[in-house]
Write a protein that holds these residues in place. Structure first.
Motif, PDB file in Angstrom:
ATOM      1  N   SER A  46       0.835  -1.191   0.000  1.00  0.00           N
ATOM      2  CA  SER A  46       0.000   0.000   0.000  1.00  0.00           C
ATOM      3  C   SER A  46       0.868   1.239   0.000  1.00  0.00           C
ATOM      4  CB  SER A  46      -0.912   0.001   1.239  1.00  0.00           C
ATOM      5  OG  SER A  46      -1.572   1.244   1.377  1.00  0.00           O
ATOM      6  N   TYR A  53       2.862  -7.589   3.174  1.00  0.00           N
ATOM      7  CA  TYR A  53       2.480  -8.856   3.784  1.00  0.00           C
ATOM      8  C   TYR A  53       2.405  -9.945   2.722  1.00  0.00           C
ATOM      9  CZ  TYR A  53       1.106  -5.848   7.677  1.00  0.00           C
ATOM     10  OH  TYR A  53       1.117  -4.918   8.689  1.00  0.00           O
ATOM     11  N   LEU A  58      -2.633 -14.009   4.547  1.00  0.00           N
ATOM     12  CA  LEU A  58      -3.736 -13.129   4.892  1.00  0.00           C
ATOM     13  C   LEU A  58      -4.911 -13.942   5.446  1.00  0.00           C
ATOM     14  CD1 LEU A  58      -3.651 -10.654   1.869  1.00  0.00           C
ATOM     15  CD2 LEU A  58      -2.560 -10.440   4.104  1.00  0.00           C
ATOM     16  N   LYS A 122      -8.497  -7.479  10.795  1.00  0.00           N
ATOM     17  CA  LYS A 122      -7.284  -7.324   9.991  1.00  0.00           C
ATOM     18  C   LYS A 122      -7.619  -7.037   8.535  1.00  0.00           C
ATOM     19  CE  LYS A 122      -2.881  -7.488   9.063  1.00  0.00           C
ATOM     20  NZ  LYS A 122      -1.968  -6.412   9.525  1.00  0.00           N
ATOM     21  N   THR A 123      -8.619  -7.720   7.999  1.00  0.00           N
ATOM     22  CA  THR A 123      -9.020  -7.492   6.605  1.00  0.00           C
ATOM     23  C   THR A 123      -9.551  -6.079   6.414  1.00  0.00           C
ATOM     24  OG1 THR A 123      -9.572  -9.847   6.402  1.00  0.00           O
ATOM     25  CG2 THR A 123     -10.464  -8.355   4.735  1.00  0.00           C
ATOM     26  N   LEU A 126      -6.631  -3.729   6.159  1.00  0.00           N
ATOM     27  CA  LEU A 126      -5.968  -3.798   4.854  1.00  0.00           C
ATOM     28  C   LEU A 126      -6.767  -3.048   3.796  1.00  0.00           C
ATOM     29  CD1 LEU A 126      -4.863  -7.558   4.868  1.00  0.00           C
ATOM     30  CD2 LEU A 126      -3.426  -5.560   5.279  1.00  0.00           C
ATOM     31  N   ASP A 129      -6.538   0.773   4.384  1.00  0.00           N
ATOM     32  CA  ASP A 129      -5.244   1.334   4.000  1.00  0.00           C
ATOM     33  C   ASP A 129      -4.952   1.188   2.515  1.00  0.00           C
ATOM     34  OD1 ASP A 129      -4.783   2.073   6.602  1.00  0.00           O
ATOM     35  OD2 ASP A 129      -3.645   0.266   7.106  1.00  0.00           O
ATOM     36  N   TYR A 131      -4.648  -1.504   0.404  1.00  0.00           N
ATOM     37  CA  TYR A 131      -3.667  -2.504  -0.005  1.00  0.00           C
ATOM     38  C   TYR A 131      -4.032  -3.112  -1.356  1.00  0.00           C
ATOM     39  CZ  TYR A 131      -0.617  -2.733   4.057  1.00  0.00           C
ATOM     40  OH  TYR A 131       0.329  -2.450   5.013  1.00  0.00           O
ATOM     41  N   SER A 482       5.484  -8.823   8.880  1.00  0.00           N
ATOM     42  CA  SER A 482       5.514  -8.302   7.516  1.00  0.00           C
ATOM     43  C   SER A 482       6.530  -9.073   6.676  1.00  0.00           C
ATOM     44  CB  SER A 482       5.876  -6.816   7.530  1.00  0.00           C
ATOM     45  OG  SER A 482       6.122  -6.333   6.239  1.00  0.00           O
TER      46      SER A 482
END
Length: 687
Positions: A46, A53, A58, A122-123, A126, A129, A131, A482
């Protein structure tokens, strides 16, 4: 007969080697209809974060089935990577997606995966941000297709979105939709040569169109009832986060479509050009940057030419006309009472003319830099540090030149994933031989005695700085899980390259440079007593001169830096491939650094300041200060990076890049000034 058999076996051996090794950018892989094409998943990245990652790790990704694909690829297996790929954060894994050349599939079911509350959170992060995911087919990154502003051409941007953030009504949390369906479009062209005549095809494009499809209204096989008419997307409802329950789960079905389309106008050797159409459209700005650089370099060239033509040439011409500077011994002045044959003949020349035993020349109209002939080659303070810096700088100069030449020849190109890192490290290690040689000669010229100490500092200066900083940053990145984190085995490999290859090469070069080649010879000897430096004008003082001298090379590369920064931290594609412009700008930059160092050194000597060694090095590398300042401004004004770790990575790696650049240009400035001073004072030497 024997000759023909030997030739036959040699040809077959070369053919075996050709098929055994894949040369990125040159080896063509062709497919026949019905042949399975492996799809690899790599990482997500991103422009709002410096953390990448591994895609396979994921929380929403389907677990691998372990199914064996055509050839040696097994679902879930990791692909061996070169050193450059590991350092740039690549983590490539074989996926379960089925691609068969020539077979279109409107909809295929991949899996149904259940996420827990932590995975949902978490998803969401992502997606929030921004991603992007990177998939790979036939060494091409999956791309999002766009059109130019005039809608005349199509171009690719590497990566595709994981999902969408949709703003809700005021006072409510935004909605997040996960892209759980992808449409894969494989562009192909008829294979060249014999393979094409046999009906084989080559891949020239890989497009990914993500889509979010709700989990409901599914058939028994998990496929949507109407994939072309979807009412709602796959929502990661905000209630899961609000409830804060760890028992909340969400079942997500994943599907995909595959289409093969022939691309008649795009040849295999030009397939990467689709990723650079946007860069090609900015060629006018690149030319503006080159014109700006040429104007600055031209003005500096004029200044240097005037210095050489009017100052140095004047001294040489004066000597040729018989107005040659006279030796000190010829300028004795008799005192009254000292007559020939008396006390005068009992005194040595040094006692008569004072402390000038090492002076070679005194000029009647001496002024400015001519007065420093007995001090200009006096070893600088802390010369034991300057010598390793110059040696390491030469090492970096060779690496930069090697990478630019290989890029210009096409041997390093975007299809050679991680090639710049791998080849750059190889060139750096090999250039240790030259680094030790140059450092040792400079060290001995400065009067150094312990050459082994100089070798150790030279061999550990740059690698030590890079390794120590990277290792400390790795501690933060490891905690974030990461893919930027360098594996421990890779760190051990880098240490082994340093200890067992580079250090011995630096040692050999240092031994030869110190014991065999020896010191650099100077045209004029140095006085035993240093000359006092008069008060200096404000613009020649160290900090002012360094900042002023560094601004000029920065102005040369300022526009090109804008493109480099945009590619590294906004596009995040890593495919900056305008090496024609970059090579030309680099050449102009080196010329500018050389000329700035010469002018700054000449002005300093004209002010009767003989401490030019460190000054030339600092002026040559001072544009790195301006670049780091511009980098900090770019962070606050243009980027949207959030989080402590991402900001730390940005500034630390930016500092390392500027330090390496400053060491390189500082060495160029030092060597240019040294050659200039050598020739300048050789012109007034008395034979």
């Amino acid at each position: 007969m024997y000759t023909h058999m030997r030739r036959f076996f040699a040809i077959n051996f070369l053919l075996v080697l050709t098929h055994a090794f894949y040369i990125p950018g040159f080896s063509i892989k062709s497919y026949h209809d019905g042949e399975t094409i492996p799809l690899f998943v790599n990482k997500v990245y991103s422009d709002r974060s410096e953390l990448q990652y591994r895609y396979a790790d994921l929380p929403f990704v389907c677990p691998p089935t372990g199914r064996v694909h055509t050839g040696r690829f097994t679902s879930g297996a990791s692909i061996s990577l070169n050193l450059g790929e590991v350092l740039r954060g690549d983590r490539i894994t074989v996926s379960d997606y089925e691609l068969v050349m020539g077979n279109d599939e409107e909809a295929l079911f991949l899996c149904s995966h259940t996420m827990d509350a932590a995975g949902i959170r978490k998803t969401k992060e992502l997606i929030r941000d921004g991603y992007l995911a990177e998939w790979i087919v036939d060494n091409l990154p999956g791309a999002t297709s766009y059109q130019t502003t005039d809608k005349t051409r199509k171009y690719y941007a590497a990566g595709f979105k994981l999902g969408e953030e949709v703003a809700s009504k005021e006072g409510q949390d935004p909605q997040y939709f996960l892209n759980n369906h992808v449409t894969l479009v494989i562009r192909f062209h008829r294979a060249p040569g014999r393979d094409g005549r046999h009906g084989k095809k080559v891949i020239v494009g890989f497009e990914v169109f993500p889509k979010s499809i709700e989990a409901g209204h599914r058939k028994a096989n998990g496929l949507p009832e109407d994939i072309s008419n979807v009412a709602q997307g796959m929502s990661l409802s905000s209630q899961f986060h609000d409830e804060g329950s760890d028992n909340v789960t969400l079942n997500i079905p994943f599907t995909y479509s595959v289409y093969f389309r022939e691309e008649d106008r795009l040849e295999w050797q030009n397939r990467w050009s689709m990723y650079f159409v946007a860069q090609d459209d900015s060629s006018n700005i690149h030319w503006l940057a080159i014109i700006n650089s040429l104007v600055i370099a031209g003005l500096l060239t004029t200044v240097v030419a005037v210095i050489v033509a009017q100052t140095l040439h004047k001294n040489i011409k004066a000597g040729a006309d018989g107005d040659k500077p006279r030796s000190n011994v010829d300028q004795r002045v008799k005192s009254p009472g000292l007559e020939k044959g008396g006390l005068l003949e009992q005194l040595s020349d040094a006692e008569i003319i004072g402390d000038a035993s090492s002076d070679d020349v005194v000029v009647d109209d001496a002024s400015g830099w001519k007065l420093l002939h007995g001090d200009v080659f006096r070893p600088p303070p802390h010369g034991g540090l300057l010598a390793p810096l110059v040696g390491s700088g030469i090492q970096l100069v060779l690496v930069a030149l090697g990478l630019l030449i290989l890029s210009a020849l096409g041997l390093l190109n975007p299809s050679f994933r991680g090639g710049y890192g791998s080849v750059g490290i190889g060139l750096f290690v090999a250039a240790g031989l030259v680094s030790g040689y140059v450092s040792a000669r400079v060290y001995k010229t400065f009067g150094g005695q312990i050459w082994q100490k100089n070798v150790f500092v030279t061999a550990s200066l740059v690698p030590g700085l890079l390794f120590a900083t990277t290792f400390c940053l790795n501690l933060f990145v490891w905690v974030q899980a990461s893919s930027n984190a360098i594996p421990f085995t890779t760190l051990i490999l880098l240490v082994c390259l340093w200890l067992f290859i580079q250090v011995p090469l630096v040692y050999v070069g240092g031994w030869y440079g110190y014991t065999v080649a020896g010191t650099w010879t100077h045209p004029i000897k140095t006085n035993s007593i240093p000359r006092q430096i008069p008060p200096q004008p404000w613009f020649i003082r160290n900090m002012q001169a360094i900042l002023l001298g560094g601004f000029i090379p920065f102005a040369v590369i300022f526009i090109e830096l804008m493109f480099v920064f945009k590619n590294l931290w906004q596009d995040k594609s890593g495919y900056y491939y305008v090496f024609g412009f970059l090579s030309l700008i680099s050449i102009i930059l080196l010329v500018t650094v050389i000329e700035v160092a010469i002018v700054a050194t000449y002005v300093r000597l004209c002010s009767e300041n003989h401490q030019w060694w460190w000054h030339s090095f600092m002026v040559g590398g001072s544009s790195s200060l301006w670049i780091f300042t511009y980098l900090a401004w770019y962070y606050f004004a243009k980027l949207h990076i959030t989080g402590f770790v991402s900001s730390l990575l940005f500034f630390c790696y930016g500092f390392l890049a500027c330090a390496v650049y400053g060491l390189l240009t500082g060495t160029v400035g030092f060597l240019a000034a040294y050659v200039f001073v050598q020739n300048m004072y050789a012109a007034i030497k008395v034979d």
